[in-house]
Design a protein around this motif. Structure first.
Motif, short mmCIF file in Angstrom:
data_model
loop_
_atom_site.label_atom_id
_atom_site.label_comp_id
_atom_site.label_asym_id
_atom_site.label_seq_id
_atom_site.Cartn_x
_atom_site.Cartn_y
_atom_site.Cartn_z
N PRO A 1 0.38 -1.50 -0.34
CA PRO A 1 -0.26 -0.22 -0.22
C PRO A 1 0.89 1.50 -0.07
CG PRO A 1 -0.93 -1.48 1.51
CD PRO A 1 0.37 -2.06 1.67
N GLU A 2 0.45 2.21 -0.43
CA GLU A 2 1.16 3.44 -0.89
C GLU A 2 0.55 4.55 0.23
OE1 GLU A 2 1.73 7.02 -3.93
OE2 GLU A 2 0.89 5.32 -4.57
N HIS B 1 -8.10 4.18 6.10
CA HIS B 1 -8.53 2.96 7.38
C HIS B 1 -7.89 1.10 6.28
CE1 HIS B 1 -11.27 0.01 9.73
NE2 HIS B 1 -10.36 -0.31 9.96
N LEU B 2 -6.83 0.58 6.59
CA LEU B 2 -6.77 -0.45 5.70
C LEU B 2 -7.30 -2.29 6.68
CD1 LEU B 2 -3.76 0.71 4.38
CD2 LEU B 2 -5.73 0.83 3.33
N GLN B 3 -7.14 -3.11 5.63
CA GLN B 3 -7.26 -4.28 6.55
C GLN B 3 -6.18 -5.16 5.39
OE1 GLN B 3 -11.55 -4.58 5.79
NE2 GLN B 3 -11.83 -4.12 8.07
N CYS B 4 -5.62 -6.15 6.57
CA CYS B 4 -4.96 -7.05 6.16
C CYS B 4 -5.59 -8.43 6.43
CB CYS B 4 -3.41 -6.88 6.28
SG CYS B 4 -2.22 -8.09 6.12
N ARG B 5 -5.84 -9.16 5.14
CA ARG B 5 -6.33 -10.04 5.30
C ARG B 5 -5.80 -11.31 4.69
NH1 ARG B 5 -11.57 -9.15 6.82
NH2 ARG B 5 -12.38 -7.31 5.73
N ALA B 6 -6.15 -12.51 5.77
CA ALA B 6 -5.36 -14.14 5.16
C ALA B 6 -5.70 -14.32 4.28
CB ALA B 6 -4.71 -14.59 6.66
N PRO C 1 -0.80 -12.43 2.09
CA PRO C 1 -2.16 -12.00 2.74
C PRO C 1 -2.30 -10.85 1.71
CG PRO C 1 0.97 -11.71 3.22
CD PRO C 1 -0.15 -12.86 2.28
N ARG C 2 -3.37 -10.52 1.94
CA ARG C 2 -4.28 -9.17 0.82
C ARG C 2 -4.86 -7.55 1.78
NH1 ARG C 2 -8.66 -10.49 -3.38
NH2 ARG C 2 -10.30 -8.69 -3.12
N PHE C 3 -4.01 -6.64 1.42
CA PHE C 3 -4.23 -5.88 1.79
C PHE C 3 -5.79 -5.15 0.88
CE2 PHE C 3 -1.50 -3.81 4.83
CZ PHE C 3 -0.32 -4.53 4.58
N GLU C 4 -6.77 -4.69 1.85
CA GLU C 4 -7.59 -3.71 1.62
C GLU C 4 -8.12 -2.36 2.23
OE1 GLU C 4 -10.37 -7.80 0.64
OE2 GLU C 4 -10.99 -6.49 1.95
N ASP C 5 -9.10 -1.55 0.91
CA ASP C 5 -9.28 -0.42 2.43
C ASP C 5 -10.23 -1.21 2.83
OD1 ASP C 5 -11.38 -0.29 0.61
OD2 ASP C 5 -10.99 1.42 -0.54
N ALA C 6 -11.00 -0.19 3.73
CA ALA C 6 -12.16 -0.51 4.46
C ALA C 6 -13.12 -0.62 3.90
CB ALA C 6 -12.14 -0.24 5.90
N THR D 1 -4.59 -2.71 -2.44
CA THR D 1 -2.95 -3.63 -3.00
C THR D 1 -3.39 -5.01 -2.60
OG1 THR D 1 -1.87 -1.70 -2.52
CG2 THR D 1 -0.26 -3.38 -2.72
N LEU D 2 -2.84 -5.84 -4.67
CA LEU D 2 -2.47 -7.04 -3.22
C LEU D 2 -1.76 -7.86 -3.85
CD1 LEU D 2 -5.87 -8.65 -6.33
CD2 LEU D 2 -5.90 -8.51 -4.14
N VAL D 3 -1.06 -8.96 -2.42
CA VAL D 3 0.49 -9.16 -2.54
C VAL D 3 0.03 -10.95 -2.15
CG1 VAL D 3 2.23 -7.49 -2.17
CG2 VAL D 3 1.02 -7.85 -0.25
N TYR D 4 -0.30 -11.18 -3.68
CA TYR D 4 -0.14 -12.67 -2.67
C TYR D 4 -0.09 -13.63 -4.24
CZ TYR D 4 -5.18 -11.96 -4.79
OH TYR D 4 -6.46 -11.92 -5.04
#
Length: 231
Positions: free
Chosen positions: A12-13, A167-172, A177-182, A188-191
């Motif tokens: 995420p930036e 507000h971001l969420q990082c989910r498994a 891991p996957r970053f999303e906004d709330a 951002t996707l990093v998987y």
């Protein structure tokens, strides 16, 4: 463990201001440490990590860092009581006012010390609000990202959510891991998207940061070279 694809180098930036990151418990604090290291890699300023859950571990920072020299620009601190934690954040805000520009401040488990503290409820709430004010001051005065996490989402931690500009969420996920906004939009996707075995979380973030370090180094070299003249 093997993978069929290398991880993307996306993270995420972060923008100046307070960013609240809610992280799935399976991932622990690792995604936030990756954000901390990434911000320090991409700037000349220092990074500061203040822990509120008595779990700050510099060993994991060392394992994640793509180069030891990055660690020289990261300060780690933690308080062991609610009063110590609040005082630590107050002192950090004041100290940074007279120091070089920081690149990022991370405060993990910001509400942790104020839950079940050995003080009355009213004083606990006052200390927590003071802690939030300290991190907001750092973000405002220095115009830098301040990344915070919380132990639980409930009425007690609601003031922290209100103070956060993002507000971001990082989910498994099954792929990493996957970053999303709330709001649920993908930030951002990093998987991995292939069919290979997934790496451990720590090894995965190590690879991501190695990619990011090469990207930052290339950008720095381009800036140092300057524009190329055409005759």
């Amino acid at each position: 463990m093997r993978t069929s694809q290398r991880p993307t180098a996306d993270l995420p930036e972060l923008t100046p201001g307070v960013t609240l990151v809610d992280i799935d418990s399976d991932l622990g604090v690792t995604p936030v440490l990756a954000l901390l290291l990434d911000q320090v890699l991409g700037s000349d300023g220092r990074g500061n990590w203040v822990d509120g859950t008595n779990r700050a571990n510099t060993t994991q920072l060392r394992e994640l860092a793509p180069a030891d020299r990055v660690l020289d620009r990261i300060d780690v601190a933690r308080g062991f009581t609610a009063h110590q934690h609040t005082t630590l954040l107050d002192r950090l805000a004041g100290r940074l006012d007279s120091r070089d520009q920081p690149s990022v401040v991370v405060a993990t488990g910001l509400d942790g010390m104020y839950r079940g503290a050995d003080v009355d409820d009213e004083l606990t709430e006052q200390l927590f609000i003071r802690a939030i004010a300290a991190i907001a001051r750092i973000a405002r005065v220095h115009n830098v990202p301040v990344v915070v996490t919380r132990c639980r989402e409930d009425d007690f931690s609601r003031p922290l959510r209100r103070a956060a500009a993002a507000h971001l969420q990082c989910r498994a996920t099954p792929f990493g891991p996957r970053f999303e906004d709330a709001a649920g939009d993908i930030e951002t996707l990093v998987y991995h998207t292939g069919d290979g075995w997934m790496q451990t979380t720590l090894a995965y973030w190590q690879q991501v940061l190695e990619h990011r370090a090469r990207m930052h180094e290339a950008t720095t070299l381009e800036r140092a070279a300057g524009p190329v003249g055409v005759q």
